[in-house]
Design an enzyme around this catalytic site. Sequence first.
Site, short mmCIF file in Angstrom:
data_model
loop_
_atom_site.label_atom_id
_atom_site.label_comp_id
_atom_site.label_asym_id
_atom_site.label_seq_id
_atom_site.Cartn_x
_atom_site.Cartn_y
_atom_site.Cartn_z
N ARG A 106 0.82 -1.21 0.00
CA ARG A 106 0.00 0.00 0.00
C ARG A 106 0.86 1.26 0.00
O ARG A 106 0.45 2.27 -0.57
CB ARG A 106 -0.95 -0.02 1.18
CG ARG A 106 -2.07 -1.01 0.94
CD ARG A 106 -3.10 -0.98 2.02
NE ARG A 106 -4.29 -1.69 1.59
CZ ARG A 106 -5.13 -2.33 2.41
NH1 ARG A 106 -4.88 -2.35 3.70
NH2 ARG A 106 -6.18 -2.94 1.94
N GLY A 148 -8.52 -8.36 -0.27
CA GLY A 148 -7.27 -8.42 0.49
C GLY A 148 -6.73 -9.83 0.60
O GLY A 148 -5.55 -10.09 0.35
N LYS A 164 -16.67 -13.60 3.36
CA LYS A 164 -17.57 -12.49 3.70
C LYS A 164 -18.86 -12.66 2.90
O LYS A 164 -19.11 -11.96 1.91
CB LYS A 164 -16.91 -11.16 3.36
CG LYS A 164 -16.11 -10.59 4.53
CD LYS A 164 -15.54 -9.24 4.17
CE LYS A 164 -14.16 -9.36 3.63
NZ LYS A 164 -13.65 -8.39 2.73
N GLY A 210 -12.86 -4.04 -0.52
CA GLY A 210 -14.24 -3.57 -0.40
C GLY A 210 -14.62 -2.65 -1.54
O GLY A 210 -15.73 -2.72 -2.10
P1 ADP Z 1 -11.13 -11.29 0.28
O1 ADP Z 1 -10.35 -10.68 1.41
O2 ADP Z 1 -10.27 -11.77 -0.84
O3 ADP Z 1 -12.24 -10.42 -0.17
P2 ADP Z 1 -12.74 -12.78 2.15
O4 ADP Z 1 -12.26 -11.89 3.22
O5 ADP Z 1 -14.17 -12.75 1.79
O6 ADP Z 1 -11.83 -12.62 0.84
O7 ADP Z 1 -12.45 -14.29 2.53
C1 ADP Z 1 -11.14 -14.77 2.76
C2 ADP Z 1 -11.19 -15.85 3.80
O8 ADP Z 1 -12.12 -16.84 3.42
C3 ADP Z 1 -9.87 -16.56 3.95
O9 ADP Z 1 -9.34 -16.23 5.22
C4 ADP Z 1 -10.22 -18.04 3.86
O10 ADP Z 1 -9.62 -18.80 4.86
C5 ADP Z 1 -11.72 -18.03 4.03
N1 ADP Z 1 -12.39 -19.16 3.37
C6 ADP Z 1 -12.31 -19.54 2.10
N2 ADP Z 1 -13.03 -20.64 1.86
C7 ADP Z 1 -13.59 -20.98 3.03
C8 ADP Z 1 -14.44 -22.05 3.45
N3 ADP Z 1 -14.85 -22.99 2.60
N4 ADP Z 1 -14.81 -22.07 4.74
C9 ADP Z 1 -14.38 -21.14 5.59
N5 ADP Z 1 -13.58 -20.11 5.27
C10 ADP Z 1 -13.19 -20.04 4.00
MG MG Z 2 -10.75 -10.48 3.53
#
Ligand code: ADP
Ligand code: MG
Length: 437
Positions: free
Chosen positions: A36, A393, A236, A416
Amino acid sequence: MNKKTIKDVNVTGKRCLVRVDFNVPMQDGVITDENRINGALPTIKYLIENKAKVILCSHMGKPHNIFTEGFSLNKKEKKAVEALPENEQASAKAEYLKKALKDKEKFTLRPVAERLSEKLGQKVVFAEDVVGPSADEAVENIKDGEVALLENTQFEAGEERREEELCKKLASYCDIFVNDAFGTAHRSHATTAAIVEYGFVKTAVCGFLIEKELSVMADALENPVRPFVAILGGAKIADKLKVIDNLLNKCDTLIIGGGMSYTFVAGEGYKVGNSLVDPEQIQYCLDMVKKAKDLGKKLYLPVDVVITKQYPDPIDAVVETEVVDIDKIPDGYEALDIGPKTRELYAQAVKDAKTVIWNGPMGVFENPCFESGTMSVANALAETKATTIIGGGDSAAAVAKLGFADKMTHISTGGGASLELFEGKKLPGIECLNEKD
Ligand code: ADP
Ligand code: MG
């Protein structure tokens, strides 16, 4: 893009208040990922070269606002304290206060000022506050081509509350407001939008990072070279599911994996054991399956998964796993990655893509037992000739951890914010800026 950038205004000799995103991960005062900071460098360097007075501000984490408005428990803490027997509540509260006092050290931007100074090869004056005497002094003394960084804007309670007093004071520090914090462009806080929305600063433009993020992502969404494939995953759920409605209008193929996929699976009537599910969103998922069908879009969901009885703790602990078909998740088990058949299916589905956006890992990639799904999607993207755009992220972290970062066209600095773009929303931090003539 129809918004003015720093190139559209004369910055020489002007005091520029630049909102950047220096919300870097930090461990014991050491910055563990400098992406960043690097992302903001082109704008900062341009302003230095053009002899602007560069006053930077950013948030960092979510500290208590104890320094500006005294101590009170946040919602989560309050709940935890109230759950305790009455005679233990006072001491628990005192512990939280102690922790909050430490926030000042934990969330200070001072280490960022030091690192930035090394990167720029010139002094970065660090103000100990956002709008207090130290900031006053820094702004008063700054000369053309010099750089100052204000303390964490989250130390001011007025930041999130968009308080006019805070905006007015910050506006008095500058002639031009520059927003280059793509990571917070979807927020409507004092330093991300309100300072301009209230009319306190008239000249408001974006920096190079926002310009780049927008041109890559808005382009992909509005004029994608087809086939256009969107891949969604992660945990999320509520935020991510919302995006599908708009994405289905734009993409040709939608691939869903990770924690968000099991609400669909539950909707199809299968058992999902202890896997992540949002029961309130099941109907929405069914609607989205129908929408995809009606529009003739391809929608992929996992056909097999990697399951475990025991969610790994710590996160990278080795645990026993099994692979089962999607309709065979036993009670008491949790699906934490897509299975081998699904990996193959998804790799085939992106093979001929010309544009791919990817937000959210396919599994708990932090653990080697559950990284294969995310790895195979990253690999498949690396092998395409498509423009590949990564938002989120954790997705960015996954791509970096698994060694595919330099194989992607664009890795967004805003999880986000990119998600809200995909959702079709306007971003307040960009909307408020001056239109091009
Ligand atoms: P990003 O930050 O890329 O937007 P999120 O924050 O939504 O993604 O999700 C990332 C998290 O999702 C990771 O920490 C990962 O461990 C978790 N994750 C991925 N698949 C699963 C699953 N099947 N069950 C629980 N957690 C999961
Ligand atoms: Mg995340």
